[in-house]
Design a protein around this motif. Structure first.
Motif, short mmCIF file in Angstrom:
data_model
loop_
_atom_site.label_atom_id
_atom_site.label_comp_id
_atom_site.label_asym_id
_atom_site.label_seq_id
_atom_site.Cartn_x
_atom_site.Cartn_y
_atom_site.Cartn_z
N VAL A 60 0.89 -1.04 0.10
CA VAL A 60 0.00 -0.05 -0.13
C VAL A 60 1.04 1.15 0.03
CG1 VAL A 60 -0.39 0.22 2.55
CG2 VAL A 60 -2.17 0.82 0.72
N ILE A 63 2.44 1.38 -4.17
CA ILE A 63 1.41 0.87 -5.17
C ILE A 63 1.50 2.07 -6.29
CG2 ILE A 63 -0.66 1.17 -4.21
CD1 ILE A 63 0.08 -1.65 -6.64
N THR A 64 1.09 3.27 -5.94
CA THR A 64 0.89 4.20 -6.79
C THR A 64 2.15 4.67 -7.42
OG1 THR A 64 0.65 6.02 -4.92
CG2 THR A 64 -1.28 5.07 -5.85
N LEU A 97 -5.02 -8.19 -2.81
CA LEU A 97 -6.03 -7.15 -2.63
C LEU A 97 -5.52 -5.76 -3.01
CD1 LEU A 97 -8.01 -8.31 0.58
CD2 LEU A 97 -8.58 -8.77 -2.03
N ILE A 98 -4.25 -5.53 -2.84
CA ILE A 98 -3.70 -4.11 -2.93
C ILE A 98 -3.52 -3.96 -4.47
CG2 ILE A 98 -1.69 -2.27 -2.58
CD1 ILE A 98 -3.58 -3.32 -0.09
N ASN A 101 -7.34 -3.76 -6.00
CA ASN A 101 -8.08 -2.71 -5.75
C ASN A 101 -7.54 -1.25 -6.54
OD1 ASN A 101 -10.53 -2.91 -3.97
ND2 ASN A 101 -8.98 -4.39 -3.20
N ALA A 102 -6.11 -1.28 -6.44
CA ALA A 102 -5.55 0.00 -7.37
C ALA A 102 -5.74 -0.49 -8.84
CB ALA A 102 -4.12 -0.26 -7.06
N ALA A 105 -9.58 0.73 -9.26
CA ALA A 105 -9.60 2.18 -9.08
C ALA A 105 -9.01 2.90 -10.30
CB ALA A 105 -8.96 2.69 -7.85
N PHE A 106 -8.05 2.43 -10.84
CA PHE A 106 -7.23 3.05 -11.87
C PHE A 106 -8.12 2.84 -12.97
CE2 PHE A 106 -4.30 3.13 -15.58
CZ PHE A 106 -3.62 4.18 -15.43
N ALA A 109 -11.19 4.96 -12.93
CA ALA A 109 -11.15 6.44 -13.22
C ALA A 109 -10.58 6.66 -14.54
CB ALA A 109 -9.96 7.05 -12.25
N ARG B 73 -6.56 -0.86 4.28
CA ARG B 73 -6.05 -0.77 3.25
C ARG B 73 -6.71 -0.81 1.97
NH1 ARG B 73 -2.05 -4.05 6.07
NH2 ARG B 73 -3.25 -5.98 5.65
N ILE B 74 -7.79 -1.42 1.92
CA ILE B 74 -8.68 -1.51 0.77
C ILE B 74 -9.32 0.29 0.34
CG2 ILE B 74 -10.98 -2.29 -0.18
CD1 ILE B 74 -10.24 -4.95 0.93
N VAL B 76 -7.88 2.86 1.64
CA VAL B 76 -6.79 3.77 1.25
C VAL B 76 -6.16 3.54 0.10
CG1 VAL B 76 -4.36 4.14 1.88
CG2 VAL B 76 -6.00 4.05 3.69
N THR B 77 -6.18 2.35 -0.48
CA THR B 77 -5.65 1.86 -1.89
C THR B 77 -6.42 2.45 -2.99
OG1 THR B 77 -4.37 -0.30 -0.87
CG2 THR B 77 -4.86 0.18 -3.40
N LEU B 78 -7.90 2.09 -2.69
CA LEU B 78 -8.84 2.76 -3.61
C LEU B 78 -8.60 4.52 -3.76
CD1 LEU B 78 -12.12 0.78 -2.79
CD2 LEU B 78 -10.42 0.43 -4.85
N LYS B 80 -6.09 6.32 -2.58
CA LYS B 80 -4.85 6.76 -3.10
C LYS B 80 -4.87 6.69 -4.54
CE LYS B 80 -0.49 5.68 -1.42
NZ LYS B 80 0.63 4.86 -0.91
N THR B 81 -5.28 5.70 -5.31
CA THR B 81 -5.20 5.33 -6.69
C THR B 81 -5.98 6.47 -7.42
OG1 THR B 81 -4.69 3.11 -6.03
CG2 THR B 81 -5.37 3.59 -8.22
N LEU B 82 -7.37 6.62 -6.94
CA LEU B 82 -8.00 7.60 -7.58
C LEU B 82 -7.48 8.97 -7.64
CD1 LEU B 82 -11.62 6.36 -6.25
CD2 LEU B 82 -10.85 5.95 -8.65
#
Lengths: 343, 235
Positions: A60, A63-64, A97-98, A101-102, A105-106, A109, B73-74, B76-78, B80-82
């Motif tokens: 976490v 990741i970005t 999951l990290i 979910n990243a 979301a990516f 978006a 974490r889920i 925060v990950t969503l 952060k990525t958004l």
């Protein structure tokens, strides 16, 4: 990959199934445009192995940064992408999951489709980044978590014809390394020691049933532990290079013999090795030699394509994407995901 | 100013879209669906209901913990990525403070509680409408918390779906000082996360990469390792 109609297909791939946070950009399933891996190995060393909660915390954090770096190195924007691929399983659930979910979301978006990839399919497809895959094909997948012989009759077709019944080969390496007092990760160190050794302690080969392509390494691991124990009791010092050489010879002989027998029976056009243990020099040399004699092309990806990375996930995702496979925003981590054909 | 609020720190899920200080759409649920499967579709649903495209968001607020490690974490990950890919600022709000905000009309001590298993809680004490911090977010055994609460010598309003787990013990120790919010205030609401986020200065977009959950507890393996190091130093 001539059978696909591909024109500059660009996929962003994300991998976080264990202790590497990784992102890559792959063009047409065969060209690495960028490949970024943030390894956590230094953090896990002090625990003597990967701690799942620590792995998830690092993912976490990274990741970005890793995804941005993959885009920056490729000099690309989200608009340049056709899809987002991510490892759906198997692996450590909290770690998976990290990435998932990243990726979701990516994809949301940026209005991109998402493709969930099997980690082992990824390891196998790492080879597509080096040379075109020729079918029918046999893949020996060997890593810390897997030891499998996979028969592929075409792209997206997987038949697991043999697998370990207990420890994965890489797991046996790590455990034997611990017996020898070597730091984590022990596999590469045993490989190195084995090459320094001249004498080899003789350890058993476990063949299982005559026609079986399955593997078993826990007995070999116990044999090494017993050997050390007996020597300790007699007050004798073990010779680490001889133990490493004997252990490695046993693992390599069994892996090589079963892979060779399967390659003959299934009349494959290509044999590939994949996964972290495919980086092992002893194993590479042995497979190279027998398949050269057998006149079957054998390939193993370069070292950084054997250990976990996202480039391989992008390579596997490309034919999936072309076949119309899509995930959705409810994609969940699948720690025990089975390797299934998508054709 | 359009905000997206994300709350997945514990079993309940909440997603909200706020425009110019008004709640446009919000989901609050407490069902047996993992956040990994449910949170991203809920974000899509709430944005669709509000008629907002992801690119129209101005800022994102997330419940940053403490709570379930994976749940935190889920979210925060969503978030952060958004925030990173949309180039919008990200504000983290304590998941305990966001829950306490459900009781912010109460002019006294407010104690939000999350069950941290084996008799432990994540908790804090806030006071009044401004949610002044009396006891900072932390991890404790329920007995340790109750000793600190006794010392306040005043009524305390407990809030959260997990309070039930400890209610018997709380009443036993605090007697008439133990008060309970109506059940309709027990689930965290992402609109409160956003409301609290609007009160802080917006961080720069570049800060998103460094955003991390507030676990309020080191991982067990790390705790054991630190203990070993200490013992080694003693020898």
């Amino acid at each position: 990959m001539g059978e696909f109609m591909m024109e500059n297909r660009i996929i962003l791939a994300i991998e976080s199934s264990c202790d590497e946070t990784a992102a890559a950009i792959i063009r047409n399933g065969s060209e690495i445009v960028s490949n970024v891996v943030a390894s956590q190995i230094e953090s896990h060393k002090r625990f003597g192995g990967v701690v799942p909660e620590i792995a998830s915390r690092h993912h976490v954090e990274q990741i970005t940064v890793v995804i941005e770096e993959a885009l920056a190195q490729a000099n690309m924007k989200p608009d340049d992408l056709d899809a987002v691929a991510v490892t759906e399983g198997p692996g450590l659930v909290g770690a998976l999951l990290i990435g998932i979910n990243a990726a979701k979301a990516f994809a949301f978006a940026n209005n991109l489709p998402i493709v969930g990839v099997h980690h082992i399919a990824g390891h196998i497809y790492a080879n597509a980044l080096v040379q075109p895959m020729e079918f029918p094909l046999l893949a020996l997948v060997v890593s810390g978590g897997h030891t499998e012989l996979v028969y592929m009759k075409e792209h997206g077709s997987f038949e697991v014809i043999g697998e370990t019944r207990d420890d994965a080969a890489g797991e046996a390496y790590d455990k034997v390394a611990r017996v020898l007092g070597l730091p984590y990760p022990g596999g590469p160190r045993i490989d190195k020691l084995a090459h320094e050794g001249e004498e080899a302690v003789s350890f058993p080969r476990v063949w299982l049933e005559e026609d079986s392509y399955d593997f078993s390494f826990s007995g070999l691991k116990s044999a090494v532990i017993n050997y050390k124990h007996n020597m300790d009791q007699r007050g004798e010092e073990i010779c680490p290079t001889a133990v490493a050489k004997g252990f490695q010879e046993s693992v390599v002989e069994v892996l090589t013999a079963k892979t060779l027998r399967a390659a003959r029976e299934y009349k494959v056009k290509q044999v590939i090795a994949a996964g972290g243990v495919a980086a092992n020099k002893g194993l590479r040399t042995s497979l190279d030699t027998v398949f050269a004699e057998e006149n079957i092309p054998f390939f193993v990806p370069p070292l950084k394509m054997c250990t976990d990375n996202a480039a391989m996930i992008g390579a596997a995702a490309t034919p999936m994407f072309e076949a119309g496979i899509r995930g959705n925003l409810s994609m969940n981590g699948r720690p025990g995901m089975e390797l299934k054909s998508w054709v | 100013m359009i905000w997206l609020g994300i709350e997945t720190a514990n079993a309940p899920l909440s997603i909200a879209v706020i425009r110019d200080g008004k709640v446009i759409a919000e989901i609050v649920q407490n069902i047996k669906l993992t956040h990994s499967a449910g949170a991203m579709p809920a974000i899509e649903e709430v944005l669709a209901k509000a008629g907002i495209k992801p690119g129209e968001l101005d800022a994102i607020a997330v419940s940053e913990g403490p709570g379930s490690y994976t749940g935190v974490r889920i979210g925060v990950t969503l978030a952060k990525t958004l925030a990173w890919t949309l180039k919008k600022p990200l504000v983290g709000i304590s998941s305990l403070k966001a829950l306490a905000a459900n009781a912010a009309l109460y002019d006294g001590f407010i104690c939000p509680v999350f069950d941290a298993r084996r008799g432990n809680v994540y908790t804090a004490v806030y006071k009044g409408c401004e949610l002044e911090t009396i006891i900072e977010d932390y991890h404790d055994h329920i007995d340790g918390l109750l000793v600190r609460l006794q010392a306040l010598e005043a009524p305390i309003l407990f809030v959260g779906a997990d309070v039930d787990v400890f209610w018997h013990k709380i009443v036993e120790v605090l007697g008439d000082y133990a008060q309970r919010t109506p059940f309709s205030n027990d689930l965290p609401r992402a609109s409160e996360t956003v409301r609290l986020a609007t009160k802080v200065e917006l961080p720069s977009v570049d800060a998103v990469h460094h955003f991390v959950p507030q676990y309020k507890r080191i991982a067990e393996a790390e705790a054991n390792w630190l203990k070993e190091q200490k013992e080694k130093a003693h020898e």
